[in-house]
Design a protein around this motif. Structure first.
Motif, short mmCIF file in Angstrom:
data_model
loop_
_atom_site.label_atom_id
_atom_site.label_comp_id
_atom_site.label_asym_id
_atom_site.label_seq_id
_atom_site.Cartn_x
_atom_site.Cartn_y
_atom_site.Cartn_z
N UNK A 84 34.20 41.22 -54.59
CA UNK A 84 35.21 40.21 -54.28
C UNK A 84 34.99 38.94 -55.12
N UNK A 85 33.75 38.55 -55.27
CA UNK A 85 33.45 37.35 -56.06
C UNK A 85 33.94 37.51 -57.50
N UNK A 86 33.62 38.63 -58.12
CA UNK A 86 34.03 38.83 -59.52
C UNK A 86 35.55 39.05 -59.62
N UNK A 87 36.13 39.62 -58.59
CA UNK A 87 37.59 39.77 -58.57
C UNK A 87 38.27 38.41 -58.56
N UNK A 88 37.72 37.49 -57.80
CA UNK A 88 38.30 36.15 -57.73
C UNK A 88 37.99 35.34 -58.98
N UNK B 28 36.12 30.63 -55.80
CA UNK B 28 34.93 31.07 -56.53
C UNK B 28 33.76 30.13 -56.24
N UNK B 29 34.02 28.84 -56.29
CA UNK B 29 32.97 27.85 -56.00
C UNK B 29 32.45 27.99 -54.57
N UNK B 30 33.39 28.13 -53.61
CA UNK B 30 33.00 28.23 -52.20
C UNK B 30 32.18 29.50 -51.94
N UNK B 31 32.57 30.60 -52.56
CA UNK B 31 31.80 31.84 -52.39
C UNK B 31 30.41 31.69 -52.99
N UNK B 32 30.33 31.03 -54.15
CA UNK B 32 29.03 30.80 -54.79
C UNK B 32 28.12 29.98 -53.90
N UNK B 33 28.71 29.03 -53.16
CA UNK B 33 27.93 28.17 -52.27
C UNK B 33 27.73 28.78 -50.89
N UNK B 34 28.33 29.95 -50.66
CA UNK B 34 28.16 30.62 -49.38
C UNK B 34 29.01 30.07 -48.26
N UNK B 35 30.11 29.37 -48.61
CA UNK B 35 30.99 28.81 -47.59
C UNK B 35 31.86 29.89 -46.95
N UNK B 36 32.29 29.62 -45.72
CA UNK B 36 33.14 30.55 -44.98
C UNK B 36 34.58 30.44 -45.46
#
Length: 211
Positions: free
Chosen positions: A7-11, A53-61
């Motif tokens: 999902x991260x790389x997709x986004x 992408x930034x939020x996922x990198x930081x582990x945000x919900x």
């Protein structure tokens, strides 16, 4: 964990495509392209995708109800770009097969819609959300009319400049024509919003890529 990496790389890809399409429109045709709803909505998706992408990198919900309701508004805002272009504008263009054209009108909108449908948690919207999702297109219509009637900033490559779209050209077609088109688009947009809300209200578990 594997699904989250996918999902991260997709986004990341979604953000790259949205930025590329928006940048190509502006670089090739000038800053005046920002007068188009197409470019504005793709710019919105670019910013939103970069944030995801930034939020996922930081582990945000990114599965809270508040976030998903805002994301749905962005989804509807970019999908109207795809639908209106395909049914109303594409038959009138001569240079359809441009990279930026395909990115901004088809690839990015459908990619973002797929992300919403496949990833976002179900049963997070309020019944009235489709109503406020209409806010951005309504604001743009007001902006487009004010510019065309009063400010008159020229629109690059627009046959109806200073109106970005023919269905906003009041002097040429009259208020009845413009309001009929605007009303039809509004009703279709609202109806589509309720369809999205209905699909996302089904009890089918969490998003496929977010399990």
């Amino acid at each position: 964990m594997k699904n989250q990496s996918l999902l991260f790389y997709s986004r990341c890809l979604l953000a790259a495509l949205a930025i590329t399409g928006t940048a190509l429109e502006i670089i090739k045709y000038g800053i005046g392209m920002l007068m188009y709803y197409t470019v504005q909505s793709n710019l919105l998706v670019s910013v939103f995708a970069v944030y995801m992408v930034y939020a996922m990198h930081k582990g945000h919900d990114l599965q809270s109800s508040k976030f998903l309701r805002i994301k749905a508004a962005v989804t509807m805002s970019i999908m109207i770009t795809c639908v209106v272009y395909h049914f109303m504008l594409a038959p009138l263009v001569d240079d359809f097969w441009r990279v930026e054209n395909l990115l901004c009108h088809y690839i990015v909108p459908l990619y973002f819609l797929s992300d919403t449908l496949l990833v976002d948690r179900q049963q997070q919207y309020k019944w009235f959300d489709p109503i406020w999702w209409t806010l951005l297109p309504i604001l743009y219509m007001i902006f487009g009319l004010v510019n065309g009637l009063f400010i008159k900033i020229p629109i690059p490559d627009a046959k109806d400049s200073p109106f970005a779209y023919f269905f906003l050209n009041v002097p040429k077609y009259g208020w009845n024509f413009v309001l009929t088109y605007a009303g039809t688009i509004f009703v279709a947009y609202l109806f589509s919003g309720f369809i999205l809300a209905g699909v996302k209200s089904l009890n089918v578990g969490r998003g496929l890529l977010n399990r």
